[in-house]
Design a protein around this motif. Structure first.
Motif, PDB file in Angstrom:
ATOM      1  N   PRO A   1      56.800  37.448  11.079  1.00 28.29           N
ATOM      2  CA  PRO A   1      55.704  38.204  11.033  1.00 28.29           C
ATOM      3  C   PRO A   1      55.766  39.697  10.958  1.00 28.29           C
ATOM      4  N   LYS A   2      55.323  40.098  10.005  1.00 25.35           N
ATOM      5  CA  LYS A   2      55.183  41.842   9.703  1.00 25.35           C
ATOM      6  C   LYS A   2      53.977  42.429   9.561  1.00 25.35           C
ATOM      7  N   THR A   3      54.051  43.655   9.390  1.00 23.58           N
ATOM      8  CA  THR A   3      52.712  44.295   8.914  1.00 23.58           C
ATOM      9  C   THR A   3      53.140  45.650   8.058  1.00 23.58           C
ATOM     10  N   LEU A   4      52.537  46.076   7.114  1.00 24.78           N
ATOM     11  CA  LEU A   4      52.548  47.231   6.199  1.00 24.78           C
ATOM     12  C   LEU A   4      51.309  47.968   6.523  1.00 24.78           C
ATOM     13  N   ASP A   5      51.444  49.328   6.524  1.00 22.75           N
ATOM     14  CA  ASP A   5      50.060  50.065   6.514  1.00 22.75           C
ATOM     15  C   ASP A   5      49.924  50.680   5.236  1.00 22.75           C
ATOM     16  N   LYS A   6      48.745  50.699   4.660  1.00 25.93           N
ATOM     17  CA  LYS A   6      48.468  51.303   3.230  1.00 25.93           C
ATOM     18  C   LYS A   6      49.484  52.309   2.802  1.00 25.93           C
ATOM     19  N   GLY A   7      49.999  52.177   1.701  1.00 28.73           N
ATOM     20  CA  GLY A   7      50.937  53.258   1.176  1.00 28.73           C
ATOM     21  C   GLY A   7      52.468  53.095   1.703  1.00 28.73           C
ATOM     22  N   GLN A   8      52.665  52.017   2.435  1.00 29.97           N
ATOM     23  CA  GLN A   8      54.043  51.948   2.913  1.00 29.97           C
ATOM     24  C   GLN A   8      54.587  50.884   1.852  1.00 29.97           C
ATOM     25  N   PRO A   9      56.069  51.218   1.795  1.00 31.86           N
ATOM     26  CA  PRO A   9      56.789  50.463   0.723  1.00 31.86           C
ATOM     27  C   PRO A   9      57.448  49.143   1.293  1.00 31.86           C
ATOM     28  N   LEU A  10      57.060  48.232   0.591  1.00 31.21           N
ATOM     29  CA  LEU A  10      57.977  46.910   1.024  1.00 31.21           C
ATOM     30  C   LEU A  10      59.420  46.857   0.405  1.00 31.21           C
ATOM     31  N   LEU A  11      59.510  47.220  -0.934  1.00 34.74           N
ATOM     32  CA  LEU A  11      60.774  47.381  -1.391  1.00 34.74           C
ATOM     33  C   LEU A  11      60.634  48.756  -2.423  1.00 34.74           C
ATOM     34  N   GLN A  12      61.890  49.282  -2.349  1.00 32.92           N
ATOM     35  CA  GLN A  12      61.933  50.602  -3.331  1.00 32.92           C
ATOM     36  C   GLN A  12      62.983  50.742  -4.174  1.00 32.92           C
ATOM     37  N   VAL A  13      63.232  51.175  -5.258  1.00 29.79           N
ATOM     38  CA  VAL A  13      63.926  51.534  -6.286  1.00 29.79           C
ATOM     39  C   VAL A  13      65.448  51.635  -5.430  1.00 29.79           C
ATOM     40  N   ASN A  14      66.533  50.861  -5.942  1.00 29.32           N
ATOM     41  CA  ASN A  14      67.857  50.730  -5.123  1.00 29.32           C
ATOM     42  C   ASN A  14      67.807  49.794  -4.097  1.00 29.32           C
ATOM     43  N   ASP A  15      66.651  49.467  -3.488  1.00 25.67           N
ATOM     44  CA  ASP A  15      66.756  48.547  -2.392  1.00 25.67           C
ATOM     45  C   ASP A  15      67.572  46.944  -2.999  1.00 25.67           C
ATOM     46  N   ARG A  16      68.243  46.463  -1.957  1.00 22.13           N
ATOM     47  CA  ARG A  16      68.535  45.047  -2.346  1.00 22.13           C
ATOM     48  C   ARG A  16      67.633  44.129  -1.917  1.00 22.13           C
TER      49      ARG A  16
END
Length: 191
Positions: free
Chosen positions: A28-43
């Motif tokens: 289980p995890k959380t992200l706040d509004k605006g936080q990236p889950l994945l970005q360019v060049n991520d595996r």
């Protein structure tokens, strides 16, 4: 994890023992509004179950314009499938549009689970097939609708998205401009 169990229940019967084993691999995890889950060049090394909140999956054109590839809604399994399967870096991004509660299954755990338990492996394969089949049906349906009809369909099928996701992202998701969507919304409101 209850939402995940309920979601999995719609794909068939899995023994309580196997269901608990599968869920035990989800972190289980959380992200706040605006936080990236994945970005360019991520595996892309995980599969995600979105329990609550909305994610914006997008790319950029050569001239720098942001294009929405999808808005990921709650109660949904998601990953960048091509990058996950082929173990590639992504050229796209995915960020939280709202606070997001999700669980993550890492590739190593996903593969171990499939090798450890053929029942779960078959179940996960069935889920993947059903999700892909639904995506094809959804794409075919949307290709036959006008922008206004797609918006009305979105209002019917996912009103929470319309309420919580910015208009510019909904417009891009529908394949139109913000101005055109504004006219459509005004027309519908007048009815």
């Amino acid at each position: 994890m209850q939402k995940l169990k309920e979601y999995l229940g719609q794909f068939g019967v899995l023994s309580e023992e196997n269901l608990e084993l599968l869920v035990s691999f989800c972190e289980p995890k959380t992200l706040d509004k605006g936080q990236p889950l994945l970005q360019v060049n991520d595996r892309v090394d995980s599969v995600y179950f979105i329990a609550e909140g909305f994610l914006h999956y997008y790319t950029h054109t050569e001239n720098g314009a942001r294009v929405t590839l999808n808005v990921i809604s709650p109660n949904y399994f998601w990953t960048m499938l091509n990058e996950f399967i082929n173990q590639k870096q992504t050229q796209d991004s995915c960020i939280a549009l709202t606070k997001v509660f999700y669980c993550e299954i890492k590739r190593k755990d996903y593969n171990a689970l499939k090798e450890q338990n053929t029942t779960i492996a078959n179940f996960m394969h069935s889920i993947t097939e059903q999700i892909l089949s639904l995506k094809v049906l959804e794409t075919n349906k949307k290709s036959k609708l006008t922008v206004e009809e797609r918006y009305i369909d979105l209002l019917d099928t996912n009103p929470e998205m319309v309420q919580k996701v910015p208009v510019s992202i909904i417009a891009s998701y529908l394949g139109t401009s913000r101005e055109t969507l504004h006219r459509i919304r005004k027309k519908i409101a007048a009815i």
